[in-house]
Design an enzyme around this catalytic site. Structure first.
Site, short mmCIF file in Angstrom:
data_model
loop_
_atom_site.label_atom_id
_atom_site.label_comp_id
_atom_site.label_asym_id
_atom_site.label_seq_id
_atom_site.Cartn_x
_atom_site.Cartn_y
_atom_site.Cartn_z
N GLU A 102 0.83 -1.22 0.00
CA GLU A 102 0.00 0.00 0.00
C GLU A 102 0.86 1.27 0.00
OE1 GLU A 102 -2.33 -1.54 3.31
OE2 GLU A 102 -4.13 -1.09 2.12
N GLU B 210 -3.56 -9.55 3.69
CA GLU B 210 -4.21 -9.14 4.95
C GLU B 210 -5.31 -10.09 5.43
OE1 GLU B 210 -3.08 -6.96 2.80
OE2 GLU B 210 -2.52 -5.09 3.76
N1 COA Z 1 5.81 -7.53 10.79
C1 COA Z 1 6.66 -7.80 11.77
N2 COA Z 1 7.77 -8.55 11.60
C2 COA Z 1 7.99 -9.03 10.38
C3 COA Z 1 7.14 -8.77 9.29
C4 COA Z 1 6.00 -7.99 9.54
N3 COA Z 1 5.12 -7.67 8.57
N4 COA Z 1 7.64 -9.40 8.20
C5 COA Z 1 8.78 -10.01 8.60
N5 COA Z 1 8.98 -9.79 9.91
C6 COA Z 1 10.10 -10.26 10.74
C7 COA Z 1 9.96 -11.73 11.07
O1 COA Z 1 9.11 -11.90 12.17
C8 COA Z 1 11.40 -12.07 11.37
O2 COA Z 1 11.70 -11.61 12.66
P1 COA Z 1 12.63 -12.50 13.66
O3 COA Z 1 13.91 -12.67 12.93
O4 COA Z 1 12.73 -11.65 14.89
O5 COA Z 1 11.89 -13.77 13.84
C9 COA Z 1 12.17 -11.22 10.39
O6 COA Z 1 11.30 -10.17 10.01
C10 COA Z 1 12.57 -11.95 9.14
O7 COA Z 1 11.40 -12.55 8.58
P2 COA Z 1 11.38 -14.00 7.94
O8 COA Z 1 9.95 -14.40 7.82
O9 COA Z 1 12.28 -14.90 8.72
O10 COA Z 1 12.04 -13.68 6.54
P3 COA Z 1 11.89 -14.48 5.16
O11 COA Z 1 12.85 -13.83 4.23
O12 COA Z 1 11.92 -15.93 5.38
O13 COA Z 1 10.38 -14.15 4.66
C11 COA Z 1 8.52 -12.71 4.19
C12 COA Z 1 10.04 -12.85 4.26
C13 COA Z 1 8.23 -11.26 3.82
C14 COA Z 1 7.92 -13.66 3.15
C15 COA Z 1 7.89 -13.05 5.54
O14 COA Z 1 8.62 -12.36 6.57
C16 COA Z 1 6.46 -12.67 5.69
O15 COA Z 1 5.59 -13.37 5.21
N6 COA Z 1 6.16 -11.53 6.39
C17 COA Z 1 4.82 -11.09 6.66
C18 COA Z 1 4.12 -10.60 5.42
C19 COA Z 1 2.70 -10.12 5.70
O16 COA Z 1 1.80 -10.88 6.01
N7 COA Z 1 2.52 -8.82 5.62
C20 COA Z 1 1.25 -8.21 5.78
C21 COA Z 1 1.23 -7.40 7.03
S1 COA Z 1 -0.15 -6.26 6.99
#
Ligand code: COA
Length: 246
Positions: A108, A128
């Site tokens: 967004e 979301e």
């Molecule tokens: N909010 C808070 N923390 C987040 C985050 C978010 N939206 N996205 C990633 N992080 C954090 C993870 O919790 C992790 O923290 P930690 O190391 O303390 O455990 C760190 O960032 C790394 O994330 P990780 O998932 O291990 O990285 P990845 O490269 O394997 O995957 C993504 C990357 C983006 C695919 C995955 O982090 C993800 O799906 N994030 C959420 C996406 C989402 O649903 N966003 C919508 C929010 S409205």
């Protein structure tokens, strides 16, 4: 000064880099506060903004750790929504360079830009509903305006994430380039914009953002102001003189 929003000021533009790579640049309250402070500076001294993310990610969304604790009053306050809307309404153009993940609130934030450039690793979408919430910071209207209702509905209702090729085909990004090249392209666009009349650029942006029913009155009013401007006279005279000199 925020440690998670790195700001570089140039004559032609300002670059703001979300820099919280250990959390995939998740947008927390500190980042929102820093983005508001940046908007205030750009409202006072208008300049093109290039928004990007560090560490191979644009932004993996709003910070879910903070989001989980938020309640109805927080939703109504529109913490990200108001911030992204302010970015959208900045006087000068906003260019997003989107490398890697741009999910949820990260997507967004990208939708709030005027121009979007992706990289080959782009992954953009709105997961979301999988988290039990809606994409309330612009996706339901901005994404629809950008890609049209059918694809916006599919992205928002299924959580499907687009890759760079799909985003380019849908017009969600207008170019795809390797990260360094994408930044160089954005800087080139910012320099090009800086050579144009800033008053005309800002008037064009206001007209572009106006609702359908405001046209064509808003265009005529903006044009009326510009038709009286010495800069218009100067630029048109320079053009005509150049032609005469040939
Ligand atoms: N909010 C808070 N923390 C987040 C985050 C978010 N939206 N996205 C990633 N992080 C954090 C993870 O919790 C992790 O923290 P930690 O190391 O303390 O455990 C760190 O960032 C790394 O994330 P990780 O998932 O291990 O990285 P990845 O490269 O394997 O995957 C993504 C990357 C983006 C695919 C995955 O982090 C993800 O799906 N994030 C959420 C996406 C989402 O649903 N966003 C919508 C929010 S409205």
């Amino acid at each position: 000064m925020s440690e998670t929003l790195r700001i570089q000021r140039h004559d032609t533009h300002v670059t703001a880099t979300l820099d919280r790579p250990e959390k995939r640049n998740a947008i927390d309250q500190d980042l929102v506060d820093a983005l508001h402070a940046l908007c205030e500076a750009l409202e006072d001294e208008p300049r093109t903004l290039i928004l990007t993310g560090a560490g191979g990610t644009f932004a993996a969304g709003a910070d879910i750790a903070q989001l989980r604790g938020r309640r109805a009053a927080d939703a109504r306050a529109g913490i990200n929504t108001r911030c992204f809307e302010r970015i959208r309404r900045l006087p000068m153009p906003v260019i997003a360079v989107i490398d890697g993940y741009a999910l949820g609130g990260g997507a967004e934030l990208a939708y709030a830009a005027d121009i979007r450039i992706g990289t080959p690793s782009l992954k953009i979408g709105n997961p979301e509903t999988g988290l039990g919430i809606i994409a309330a910071a612009g996706a339901t209207w901005r994404l629809r305006e950008i890609v049209g209702e059918p694809l916006a509905a599919e992205i928002l209702l299924t959580g499907r994430v687009l890759d760079a090729d799909e985003a380019l085909a849908a017009g969600l990004v207008t170019r795809v380039a390797e990260p360094t090249e994408a930044m160089a392209e954005a800087e080139g666009i910012a320099r090009r914009i800086a050579a144009l009349d800033p008053a005309a650029t800002q008037a064009t942006k206001r007209a572009l953002l106006a609702p359908r029913e405001a046209h064509p009155d808003i265009d005529l009013e903006e044009q009326a102001v510009l038709f009286e401007s010495p800069e218009k006279e100067r630029r048109m005279t320079a053009f005509l003189e150049r032609k005469k000199a040939r």
